[in-house]
Design an enzyme around this catalytic site. Structure first.
Site, PDB file in Angstrom:
ATOM      1  N   LYS A  13     -41.816  -1.812  21.748  1.00 22.13           N
ATOM      2  CA  LYS A  13     -40.835  -3.054  21.444  1.00 22.13           C
ATOM      3  C   LYS A  13     -39.614  -2.681  22.263  1.00 22.13           C
ATOM      4  O   LYS A  13     -38.927  -3.694  23.099  1.00 22.13           O
ATOM      5  CB  LYS A  13     -40.313  -2.792  20.019  1.00 22.13           C
ATOM      6  CG  LYS A  13     -41.448  -3.177  18.766  1.00 22.13           C
ATOM      7  CD  LYS A  13     -40.910  -3.167  17.452  1.00 22.13           C
ATOM      8  CE  LYS A  13     -40.097  -1.951  17.163  1.00 22.13           C
ATOM      9  NZ  LYS A  13     -41.303  -0.923  16.801  1.00 22.13           N
ATOM     10  N   ARG A  88     -36.770  -4.371   8.792  1.00 23.09           N
ATOM     11  CA  ARG A  88     -37.800  -3.327   8.669  1.00 23.09           C
ATOM     12  C   ARG A  88     -38.329  -3.570   7.220  1.00 23.09           C
ATOM     13  O   ARG A  88     -39.604  -3.021   6.986  1.00 23.09           O
ATOM     14  CB  ARG A  88     -37.451  -2.029   8.975  1.00 23.09           C
ATOM     15  CG  ARG A  88     -37.095  -1.275   9.947  1.00 23.09           C
ATOM     16  CD  ARG A  88     -38.411  -1.096  10.505  1.00 23.09           C
ATOM     17  NE  ARG A  88     -38.325   0.627  11.204  1.00 23.09           N
ATOM     18  CZ  ARG A  88     -37.994   0.777  12.218  1.00 23.09           C
ATOM     19  NH1 ARG A  88     -36.975   0.168  13.001  1.00 23.09           N
ATOM     20  NH2 ARG A  88     -38.023   2.141  12.761  1.00 23.09           N
ATOM     21  N   ARG A 127     -45.007  10.385  24.065  1.00 25.69           N
ATOM     22  CA  ARG A 127     -43.395  10.239  23.885  1.00 25.69           C
ATOM     23  C   ARG A 127     -42.642  11.541  23.703  1.00 25.69           C
ATOM     24  O   ARG A 127     -41.797  11.703  24.116  1.00 25.69           O
ATOM     25  CB  ARG A 127     -43.287   9.014  23.159  1.00 25.69           C
ATOM     26  CG  ARG A 127     -41.776   8.528  23.570  1.00 25.69           C
ATOM     27  CD  ARG A 127     -41.682   7.083  23.025  1.00 25.69           C
ATOM     28  NE  ARG A 127     -41.520   6.930  21.513  1.00 25.69           N
ATOM     29  CZ  ARG A 127     -41.488   5.762  21.019  1.00 25.69           C
ATOM     30  NH1 ARG A 127     -41.501   4.584  21.627  1.00 25.69           N
ATOM     31  NH2 ARG A 127     -41.340   5.821  19.463  1.00 25.69           N
ATOM     32  N   ARG A 135     -35.732  13.167  20.769  1.00 21.99           N
ATOM     33  CA  ARG A 135     -35.754  12.421  19.468  1.00 21.99           C
ATOM     34  C   ARG A 135     -36.711  13.391  18.445  1.00 21.99           C
ATOM     35  O   ARG A 135     -37.712  13.415  18.286  1.00 21.99           O
ATOM     36  CB  ARG A 135     -36.640  10.983  19.611  1.00 21.99           C
ATOM     37  CG  ARG A 135     -35.988   9.964  20.207  1.00 21.99           C
ATOM     38  CD  ARG A 135     -36.573   8.656  20.399  1.00 21.99           C
ATOM     39  NE  ARG A 135     -36.785   8.131  19.354  1.00 21.99           N
ATOM     40  CZ  ARG A 135     -37.340   6.969  18.748  1.00 21.99           C
ATOM     41  NH1 ARG A 135     -37.606   6.138  19.901  1.00 21.99           N
ATOM     42  NH2 ARG A 135     -37.661   6.310  17.796  1.00 21.99           N
ATOM     43  N   ARG A 146     -44.393   7.681   9.389  1.00 23.47           N
ATOM     44  CA  ARG A 146     -43.879   6.359   9.992  1.00 23.47           C
ATOM     45  C   ARG A 146     -44.492   5.234  10.095  1.00 23.47           C
ATOM     46  O   ARG A 146     -44.563   4.083   9.847  1.00 23.47           O
ATOM     47  CB  ARG A 146     -43.029   6.606  11.524  1.00 23.47           C
ATOM     48  CG  ARG A 146     -42.037   7.624  11.366  1.00 23.47           C
ATOM     49  CD  ARG A 146     -41.315   7.836  12.719  1.00 23.47           C
ATOM     50  NE  ARG A 146     -40.544   6.830  13.332  1.00 23.47           N
ATOM     51  CZ  ARG A 146     -40.249   6.417  14.211  1.00 23.47           C
ATOM     52  NH1 ARG A 146     -41.058   7.114  15.254  1.00 23.47           N
ATOM     53  NH2 ARG A 146     -39.489   5.446  14.597  1.00 23.47           N
TER      54      ARG A 146
HETATM   55  P1  AMP Z   1     -36.965   3.116  15.712  1.00 24.05           P
HETATM   56  O1  AMP Z   1     -36.052   3.623  17.104  1.00 24.05           O
HETATM   57  O2  AMP Z   1     -36.496   1.601  15.541  1.00 24.05           O
HETATM   58  O3  AMP Z   1     -38.450   3.564  15.392  1.00 24.05           O
HETATM   59  O4  AMP Z   1     -35.927   3.668  14.556  1.00 24.05           O
HETATM   60  C1  AMP Z   1     -35.795   5.180  14.277  1.00 24.05           C
HETATM   61  C2  AMP Z   1     -35.423   5.462  12.840  1.00 24.05           C
HETATM   62  O5  AMP Z   1     -34.381   4.802  12.486  1.00 24.05           O
HETATM   63  C3  AMP Z   1     -36.484   4.825  11.563  1.00 24.05           C
HETATM   64  O6  AMP Z   1     -37.715   5.740  11.574  1.00 24.05           O
HETATM   65  C4  AMP Z   1     -35.522   4.892  10.449  1.00 24.05           C
HETATM   66  O7  AMP Z   1     -35.468   5.972   9.917  1.00 24.05           O
HETATM   67  C5  AMP Z   1     -34.192   4.154  11.251  1.00 24.05           C
HETATM   68  N1  AMP Z   1     -34.152   2.923  11.332  1.00 24.05           N
HETATM   69  C6  AMP Z   1     -33.967   2.022  12.200  1.00 24.05           C
HETATM   70  N2  AMP Z   1     -33.886   0.719  12.091  1.00 24.05           N
HETATM   71  C7  AMP Z   1     -34.006   0.635  10.713  1.00 24.05           C
HETATM   72  C8  AMP Z   1     -33.804  -0.240   9.742  1.00 24.05           C
HETATM   73  N3  AMP Z   1     -33.842  -1.567  10.347  1.00 24.05           N
HETATM   74  N4  AMP Z   1     -33.881  -0.153   8.526  1.00 24.05           N
HETATM   75  C9  AMP Z   1     -33.958   1.039   7.924  1.00 24.05           C
HETATM   76  N5  AMP Z   1     -33.988   2.357   8.900  1.00 24.05           N
HETATM   77  C10 AMP Z   1     -34.128   1.937   9.979  1.00 24.05           C
END
Ligand code: AMP
Length: 189
Positions: A13, A88, A127, A135, A146
């Site tokens: 994404k 989400r 990654r 990260r 996840r």
């Molecule tokens: P991402 O980089 O989008 O994979 O997000 C990394 C982490 O941030 C996720 O595993 C969640 O813990 C948190 N996170 C990101 N976006 C959201 C969201 N829209 N709602 C809740 N948690 C989020």
């Protein structure tokens, strides 16, 4: 044009959003990036979010909904935005619908980047190695968590947006370039 990118962690994404920023002049709004910035800055939200993110869980809806509501008010979002990692779950999607209606904005399309779970595991492991632990939520240990969270909480958004006639599915197993082409095709259709 206002878009949502949906797909499990590791689907690409972020990479596709960056390309769409360059090609379409849209702004990328990644709640994950914004939360990581808050963690790095050591804000209250960041401290609260870090523990939850490290577990692979979702941070509370009110935090991310608040972040997005403030962000889409900014003038640079006027030409359109790509929501990457938000919404989400169904509660966030409903909050977004209300927010967009209030701000008289439309959601033009929801793009799902569809990827097989097995491919994801190898991508995320790669990654995690590349980032060298940068990260902290990105290790293989919590990958299953996840992915489970994605299937359990985020995947129900697919029928939600399909019912709104906004969902477009692209094959995320193709090369990065081919996925970009599929996205362009889907948006022009
Ligand atoms: P991402 O980089 O989008 O994979 O997000 C990394 C982490 O941030 C996720 O595993 C969640 O813990 C948190 N996170 C990101 N976006 C959201 C969201 N829209 N709602 C809740 N948690 C989020």
């Amino acid at each position: 044009m206002n878009l949502i990118l949906l797909g499990p962690p590791g689907a690409g994404k972020g990479t596709q959003a960056e390309r769409m920023v360059a090609d379409l002049g849209l702004i990328q709004l990644s709640t994950g990036d914004m939360l990581r910035a808050a963690v790095a800055a050591g804000t209250d939200v960041g401290r609260q979010a870090k523990v939850i993110m490290d577990r692979g869980d979702l941070v509370p809806d009110e935090i991310v909904v608040g972040i997005i509501a403030d962000r889409i008010e900014e003038p640079d979002c006027k030409n359109g935005f790509i929501l990457d990692g938000f919404p989400r779950n169904t509660a966030q999607a409903k909050a977004l619908d209300v927010m967009l209606t209030e701000k008289k904005l439309t959601l033009d399309a929801v793009l799902e980047i569809r990827v097989d779970d097995k491919i994801l595991i190898s991508r995320i492991e790669g990654r995690a190695r590349e980032s060298g632990g940068e990260r902290s939520d990105d290790n293989a240990e919590i990958l299953k968590k996840r992915l489970a969270v994605y299937h359990d909480q985020t995947a129900p958004l697919l029928p939600y947006y399909e019912a709104q006639n906004r969902l477009k599915v692209v094959d995320g197993m193709l090369s990065i370039d081919a996925v970009s082409k599929e996205i362009k095709k889907a948006l022009n259709a």
